[in-house]
Scaffold this motif. Structure first.
Motif, PDB file in Angstrom:
ATOM      1  N   LEU A 281       0.848  -1.168   0.000  1.00 50.51           N
ATOM      2  CA  LEU A 281       0.000   0.000   0.000  1.00 50.51           C
ATOM      3  C   LEU A 281       0.896   1.234   0.000  1.00 50.51           C
ATOM      4  O   LEU A 281       1.850   1.317   0.768  1.00 50.51           O
ATOM      5  CB  LEU A 281      -0.892  -0.011   1.238  1.00 50.51           C
ATOM      6  N   ALA A 282       0.605   2.156  -0.907  1.00 52.49           N
ATOM      7  CA  ALA A 282       1.387   3.393  -0.959  1.00 52.49           C
ATOM      8  C   ALA A 282       0.505   4.518  -1.468  1.00 52.49           C
ATOM      9  O   ALA A 282      -0.474   4.282  -2.180  1.00 52.49           O
ATOM     10  CB  ALA A 282       2.595   3.228  -1.870  1.00 52.49           C
ATOM     11  N   LEU A 283       0.870   5.721  -1.111  1.00 56.60           N
ATOM     12  CA  LEU A 283       0.221   6.912  -1.638  1.00 56.60           C
ATOM     13  C   LEU A 283       1.179   7.518  -2.642  1.00 56.60           C
ATOM     14  O   LEU A 283       2.343   7.766  -2.337  1.00 56.60           O
ATOM     15  CB  LEU A 283      -0.075   7.914  -0.521  1.00 56.60           C
ATOM     16  N   ALA A 284       0.706   7.737  -3.872  1.00 54.22           N
ATOM     17  CA  ALA A 284       1.519   8.329  -4.925  1.00 54.22           C
ATOM     18  C   ALA A 284       0.837   9.601  -5.411  1.00 54.22           C
ATOM     19  O   ALA A 284      -0.383   9.642  -5.530  1.00 54.22           O
ATOM     20  CB  ALA A 284       1.673   7.348  -6.079  1.00 54.22           C
ATOM     21  N   VAL A 285       1.632  10.616  -5.693  1.00 50.69           N
ATOM     22  CA  VAL A 285       1.086  11.854  -6.226  1.00 50.69           C
ATOM     23  C   VAL A 285       1.722  12.077  -7.592  1.00 50.69           C
ATOM     24  O   VAL A 285       2.934  12.270  -7.694  1.00 50.69           O
ATOM     25  CB  VAL A 285       1.365  13.052  -5.295  1.00 50.69           C
ATOM     26  N   VAL A 286       0.884  12.004  -8.631  1.00 53.46           N
ATOM     27  CA  VAL A 286       1.355  12.158 -10.003  1.00 53.46           C
ATOM     28  C   VAL A 286       0.620  13.339 -10.624  1.00 53.46           C
ATOM     29  O   VAL A 286      -0.616  13.356 -10.644  1.00 53.46           O
ATOM     30  CB  VAL A 286       1.104  10.865 -10.816  1.00 53.46           C
ATOM     31  N   ASP A 287       1.368  14.306 -11.102  1.00 54.29           N
ATOM     32  CA  ASP A 287       0.783  15.525 -11.675  1.00 54.29           C
ATOM     33  C   ASP A 287      -0.222  16.165 -10.714  1.00 54.29           C
ATOM     34  O   ASP A 287      -1.323  16.539 -11.099  1.00 54.29           O
ATOM     35  CB  ASP A 287       0.122  15.237 -13.024  1.00 54.29           C
ATOM     36  N   ARG A 288       0.136  16.216  -9.457  1.00 54.26           N
ATOM     37  CA  ARG A 288      -0.648  16.831  -8.376  1.00 54.26           C
ATOM     38  C   ARG A 288      -1.959  16.106  -8.064  1.00 54.26           C
ATOM     39  O   ARG A 288      -2.829  16.651  -7.397  1.00 54.26           O
ATOM     40  CB  ARG A 288      -0.921  18.299  -8.661  1.00 54.26           C
ATOM     41  N   VAL A 289      -2.098  14.883  -8.561  1.00 60.41           N
ATOM     42  CA  VAL A 289      -3.290  14.079  -8.281  1.00 60.41           C
ATOM     43  C   VAL A 289      -2.868  12.898  -7.397  1.00 60.41           C
ATOM     44  O   VAL A 289      -1.981  12.136  -7.764  1.00 60.41           O
ATOM     45  CB  VAL A 289      -3.935  13.552  -9.586  1.00 60.41           C
ATOM     46  N   PRO A 290      -3.491  12.742  -6.228  1.00 62.74           N
ATOM     47  CA  PRO A 290      -3.114  11.640  -5.334  1.00 62.74           C
ATOM     48  C   PRO A 290      -3.799  10.318  -5.723  1.00 62.74           C
ATOM     49  O   PRO A 290      -4.973  10.306  -6.080  1.00 62.74           O
ATOM     50  CB  PRO A 290      -3.589  12.116  -3.965  1.00 62.74           C
ATOM     51  N   TYR A 291      -3.026   9.241  -5.645  1.00 68.63           N
ATOM     52  CA  TYR A 291      -3.520   7.896  -5.922  1.00 68.63           C
ATOM     53  C   TYR A 291      -3.102   6.976  -4.788  1.00 68.63           C
ATOM     54  O   TYR A 291      -2.047   7.167  -4.179  1.00 68.63           O
ATOM     55  CB  TYR A 291      -2.930   7.342  -7.222  1.00 68.63           C
ATOM     56  N   VAL A 292      -3.909   5.958  -4.544  1.00 69.27           N
ATOM     57  CA  VAL A 292      -3.537   4.889  -3.626  1.00 69.27           C
ATOM     58  C   VAL A 292      -3.121   3.706  -4.492  1.00 69.27           C
ATOM     59  O   VAL A 292      -3.835   3.329  -5.425  1.00 69.27           O
ATOM     60  CB  VAL A 292      -4.727   4.504  -2.708  1.00 69.27           C
ATOM     61  N   LEU A 293      -1.955   3.123  -4.193  1.00 70.92           N
ATOM     62  CA  LEU A 293      -1.452   1.963  -4.923  1.00 70.92           C
ATOM     63  C   LEU A 293      -1.560   0.738  -4.026  1.00 70.92           C
ATOM     64  O   LEU A 293      -1.158   0.784  -2.859  1.00 70.92           O
ATOM     65  CB  LEU A 293       0.003   2.167  -5.330  1.00 70.92           C
ATOM     66  N   VAL A 294      -2.086  -0.346  -4.580  1.00 71.35           N
ATOM     67  CA  VAL A 294      -2.264  -1.586  -3.826  1.00 71.35           C
ATOM     68  C   VAL A 294      -1.846  -2.747  -4.721  1.00 71.35           C
ATOM     69  O   VAL A 294      -2.179  -2.751  -5.916  1.00 71.35           O
ATOM     70  CB  VAL A 294      -3.750  -1.770  -3.414  1.00 71.35           C
ATOM     71  N   ASN A 295      -1.104  -3.718  -4.166  1.00 71.10           N
ATOM     72  CA  ASN A 295      -0.810  -4.902  -4.965  1.00 71.10           C
ATOM     73  C   ASN A 295      -1.900  -5.941  -4.734  1.00 71.10           C
ATOM     74  O   ASN A 295      -2.223  -6.292  -3.604  1.00 71.10           O
ATOM     75  CB  ASN A 295       0.586  -5.455  -4.691  1.00 71.10           C
ATOM     76  N   VAL A 296      -2.479  -6.422  -5.853  1.00 67.57           N
ATOM     77  CA  VAL A 296      -3.550  -7.411  -5.820  1.00 67.57           C
ATOM     78  C   VAL A 296      -3.201  -8.487  -6.835  1.00 67.57           C
ATOM     79  O   VAL A 296      -3.270  -8.243  -8.046  1.00 67.57           O
ATOM     80  CB  VAL A 296      -4.916  -6.771  -6.171  1.00 67.57           C
ATOM     81  N   GLY A 297      -2.790  -9.642  -6.367  1.00 67.25           N
ATOM     82  CA  GLY A 297      -2.425 -10.735  -7.276  1.00 67.25           C
ATOM     83  C   GLY A 297      -1.271 -10.352  -8.172  1.00 67.25           C
ATOM     84  O   GLY A 297      -0.190 -10.031  -7.702  1.00 67.25           O
ATOM     85  N   ASP A 298      -1.513 -10.352  -9.497  1.00 72.79           N
ATOM     86  CA  ASP A 298      -0.450 -10.031 -10.448  1.00 72.79           C
ATOM     87  C   ASP A 298      -0.523  -8.578 -10.930  1.00 72.79           C
ATOM     88  O   ASP A 298       0.010  -8.244 -11.978  1.00 72.79           O
ATOM     89  CB  ASP A 298      -0.486 -10.989 -11.637  1.00 72.79           C
TER      90      ASP A 298
ATOM     91  N   ALA B 149       7.628  -0.043  -4.488  1.00 76.27           N
ATOM     92  CA  ALA B 149       8.029   1.206  -3.832  1.00 76.27           C
ATOM     93  C   ALA B 149       7.857   2.339  -4.825  1.00 76.27           C
ATOM     94  O   ALA B 149       8.235   2.213  -5.995  1.00 76.27           O
ATOM     95  CB  ALA B 149       9.484   1.126  -3.375  1.00 76.27           C
ATOM     96  N   TRP B 150       7.298   3.447  -4.364  1.00 71.37           N
ATOM     97  CA  TRP B 150       7.098   4.619  -5.204  1.00 71.37           C
ATOM     98  C   TRP B 150       7.861   5.794  -4.613  1.00 71.37           C
ATOM     99  O   TRP B 150       7.998   5.903  -3.394  1.00 71.37           O
ATOM    100  CB  TRP B 150       5.605   4.969  -5.281  1.00 71.37           C
ATOM    101  N   ARG B 151       8.368   6.653  -5.495  1.00 71.89           N
ATOM    102  CA  ARG B 151       8.918   7.941  -5.060  1.00 71.89           C
ATOM    103  C   ARG B 151       8.652   8.965  -6.156  1.00 71.89           C
ATOM    104  O   ARG B 151       8.562   8.635  -7.332  1.00 71.89           O
ATOM    105  CB  ARG B 151      10.408   7.858  -4.752  1.00 71.89           C
ATOM    106  N   ALA B 152       8.495  10.189  -5.763  1.00 73.37           N
ATOM    107  CA  ALA B 152       8.215  11.262  -6.714  1.00 73.37           C
ATOM    108  C   ALA B 152       9.375  11.414  -7.691  1.00 73.37           C
ATOM    109  O   ALA B 152      10.540  11.340  -7.296  1.00 73.37           O
ATOM    110  CB  ALA B 152       7.974  12.566  -5.973  1.00 73.37           C
TER     111      ALA B 152
END
Length: 164
Positions: A1-18, A48-51
């Motif tokens: 689980l991670a919070l990513a901000v791309v082009d000033r828009v926040p997203y939640v990232l989750v790994n689900v299966g593949d 892992a995410w980083r800006a």
């Protein structure tokens, strides 16, 4: 689980299966995922995410059950309406260096590159400054068999350092 901000828009990232599933941070329970980044039946074990900063090509590292690590430009994939994952670099392809699953991927902290390190000397304190080239890796991958590899994203294929 991670919070990513791309082009000033926040997203939640989750790994689900593949897949790594990207969901809008402001989505309700009934909203669908914005993007699913799939890895053709191979389970996602870590990411892992980083800006991104000027000069960076990728912002998302994904470790897989077959030992591979993929680097992805999340922004490109979010804006691309195609279902196929694009802008991917792959390391440890087909388990060339380690066949066990990836248990962790970690970006090197950019903030520590310019830190000043001090050590005790005979005549007091001597200082040395770390330069960008003192760090020959961008990220680390740890595998279930205990192997740790360092990678330089400017080079493809083999890890820079191995600590089996």
């Amino acid at each position: 689980l991670a919070l990513a901000v791309v082009d000033r828009v926040p997203y939640v990232l989750v790994n689900v299966g593949d897949c790594v599933v990207c969901v809008s941070y402001k989505a309700s329970a009934k909203d669908k995922a914005v993007k699913k980044i799939s890895f053709n039946g191979v389970a996602v074990t870590t990411f892992a995410w980083r800006a991104k900063m000027l000069g960076d090509t990728y912002d998302l590292l994904v470790g897989l059950a077959n030992g591979e690590v993929h680097a992805i430009d999340l922004g490109t994939n979010l804006s691309d309406k195609n279902k196929k994952t694009t802008s991917v670099e792959r390391w440890n392809a087909k388990g060339e260096f380690a066949k066990s699953r990836v248990t962790a991927v970690v970006w090197r902290d950019r903030a520590n590159v310019r830190n000043v390190y001090e050590r005790a000397g005979d005549d007091g304190l001597a200082a040395m400054t770390a330069r960008e080239d003192d760090f020959s890796f961008d990220w680390i991958a740890l595998h279930a068999d205990g192997s740790l590899f360092t990678y330089d994203s400017r080079r493809d294929g083999a890890p820079e350092g191995a600590f089996p």
